[in-house]
Design a protein around this motif. Structure first.
Motif, short mmCIF file in Angstrom:
data_model
loop_
_atom_site.label_atom_id
_atom_site.label_comp_id
_atom_site.label_asym_id
_atom_site.label_seq_id
_atom_site.Cartn_x
_atom_site.Cartn_y
_atom_site.Cartn_z
N LEU A 1 19.80 96.33 3.08
CA LEU A 1 20.53 95.26 3.76
C LEU A 1 21.99 95.23 3.33
O LEU A 1 22.29 95.41 2.14
CB LEU A 1 19.87 93.92 3.42
CG LEU A 1 20.45 92.73 4.19
CD1 LEU A 1 19.35 91.77 4.58
CD2 LEU A 1 21.52 92.01 3.39
N HIS A 2 22.86 95.00 4.29
CA HIS A 2 24.27 94.73 4.01
C HIS A 2 24.72 93.53 4.82
O HIS A 2 24.46 93.46 6.03
CB HIS A 2 25.14 95.95 4.33
CG HIS A 2 24.68 97.14 3.56
ND1 HIS A 2 24.92 97.27 2.21
CD2 HIS A 2 23.93 98.21 3.93
CE1 HIS A 2 24.33 98.38 1.78
NE2 HIS A 2 23.73 98.96 2.80
N ILE A 3 25.39 92.62 4.14
CA ILE A 3 25.88 91.40 4.80
C ILE A 3 26.96 91.76 5.82
O ILE A 3 26.98 91.26 6.94
CB ILE A 3 26.43 90.43 3.72
CG1 ILE A 3 25.29 89.98 2.81
CG2 ILE A 3 27.15 89.25 4.37
CD1 ILE A 3 25.75 89.25 1.55
N VAL B 1 34.99 88.39 4.59
CA VAL B 1 34.05 89.50 4.80
C VAL B 1 32.60 89.04 4.61
O VAL B 1 31.72 89.39 5.40
CB VAL B 1 34.33 90.66 3.79
CG1 VAL B 1 33.33 91.80 3.97
CG2 VAL B 1 35.76 91.17 3.93
N TYR B 2 32.37 88.24 3.56
CA TYR B 2 30.98 87.93 3.17
C TYR B 2 30.54 86.50 3.47
O TYR B 2 29.38 86.16 3.25
CB TYR B 2 30.79 88.24 1.67
CG TYR B 2 31.00 89.70 1.35
CD1 TYR B 2 30.08 90.66 1.78
CD2 TYR B 2 32.12 90.13 0.65
CE1 TYR B 2 30.28 92.00 1.51
CE2 TYR B 2 32.32 91.48 0.37
CZ TYR B 2 31.39 92.41 0.80
OH TYR B 2 31.58 93.73 0.54
N GLY B 3 31.48 85.66 3.97
CA GLY B 3 31.11 84.29 4.33
C GLY B 3 31.17 83.34 3.15
O GLY B 3 31.57 83.71 2.04
N ASN C 1 29.27 94.52 8.17
CA ASN C 1 29.02 95.76 8.91
C ASN C 1 29.82 96.88 8.24
O ASN C 1 31.00 97.07 8.51
CB ASN C 1 29.43 95.61 10.38
CG ASN C 1 29.13 96.87 11.17
OD1 ASN C 1 28.79 97.90 10.58
ND2 ASN C 1 29.27 96.79 12.47
N VAL C 2 29.12 97.59 7.36
CA VAL C 2 29.77 98.64 6.56
C VAL C 2 30.39 99.73 7.44
O VAL C 2 31.35 100.38 7.04
CB VAL C 2 28.79 99.27 5.55
CG1 VAL C 2 28.55 98.33 4.38
CG2 VAL C 2 27.46 99.64 6.19
N HIS C 3 29.88 99.89 8.65
CA HIS C 3 30.39 100.95 9.54
C HIS C 3 31.73 100.60 10.18
O HIS C 3 32.40 101.47 10.72
CB HIS C 3 29.34 101.29 10.60
CG HIS C 3 28.08 101.76 9.95
ND1 HIS C 3 28.00 102.95 9.28
CD2 HIS C 3 26.88 101.16 9.80
CE1 HIS C 3 26.79 103.08 8.75
NE2 HIS C 3 26.09 102.00 9.06
#
Ligand code: DQA
Length: 143
Positions: free
Chosen positions: A98-100, A21-23, A102-104
């Motif tokens: 900012l969000h790393i 998810v976050y790399g 794509n929360v959507h």
């Protein structure tokens, strides 16, 4: 120009935390990337991370008093912390949420942010590259 990057809970575990998810970039790598991008752009960037809500509220007060722009990844607080929202609302310079990830595209509870309507702009889902983009925007628009 002094510019803050504030990261909230669990973001100190970048690199280890859900890498799908976050790399794989660690928080240290991210901090270096932000400081180096800032140097390129003429911004004095300071990156901080905390798992403690009170610390984040205090840092936002400090940024408000300094009139400094903020790039804020509030992590899970994004979705429910009125204390973080109320502190962020005191900023007078631009606030980039900012969000790393794509929360959507993720769970329903991540679709709502208590910050977006007080933010100058929102960057979502572009990975850690989003931080450099946010700083570029600040350098171009917030002097
Ligand atoms: C996050 C998304 C949030 O939903 C989550 O709680 C985080 C990280 C992101 O950067 O994608 O901790 O803000």
């Amino acid at each position: 120009m002094k510019t803050f990057v504030f990261n909230g809970p669990n973001l100190g575990r970048l690199g280890k935390r859900e890498p799908d998810v976050y790399g794989s970039t660690t928080h240290d790598d991210l901090a270096h990337l932000c400081v180096a991008t800032g140097q390129e752009l003429g911004l004095d960037v300071e990156v901080r991370q905390t798992d403690h809500e009170g610390a984040m509220v205090g840092w936002l007060h400090e940024a408000a008093d300094a009139g400094a722009p903020v790039v804020l990844n509030a992590g899970a607080w994004t979705h429910y912390s009125i204390a973080v929202r109320d502190a962020a609302a005191q900023l007078t310079a631009p606030l980039i949420e900012l969000h790393i990830s794509n929360v959507h595209k993720r769970e329903e509870f991540r679709h709502h942010s208590v910050l977006s309507d007080i933010a100058t702009g929102v960057i979502v889902g572009l990975g850690v590259d989003g931080y450099a983009l946010a700083l570029r925007w600040i350098a171009a628009h917030a002097s």
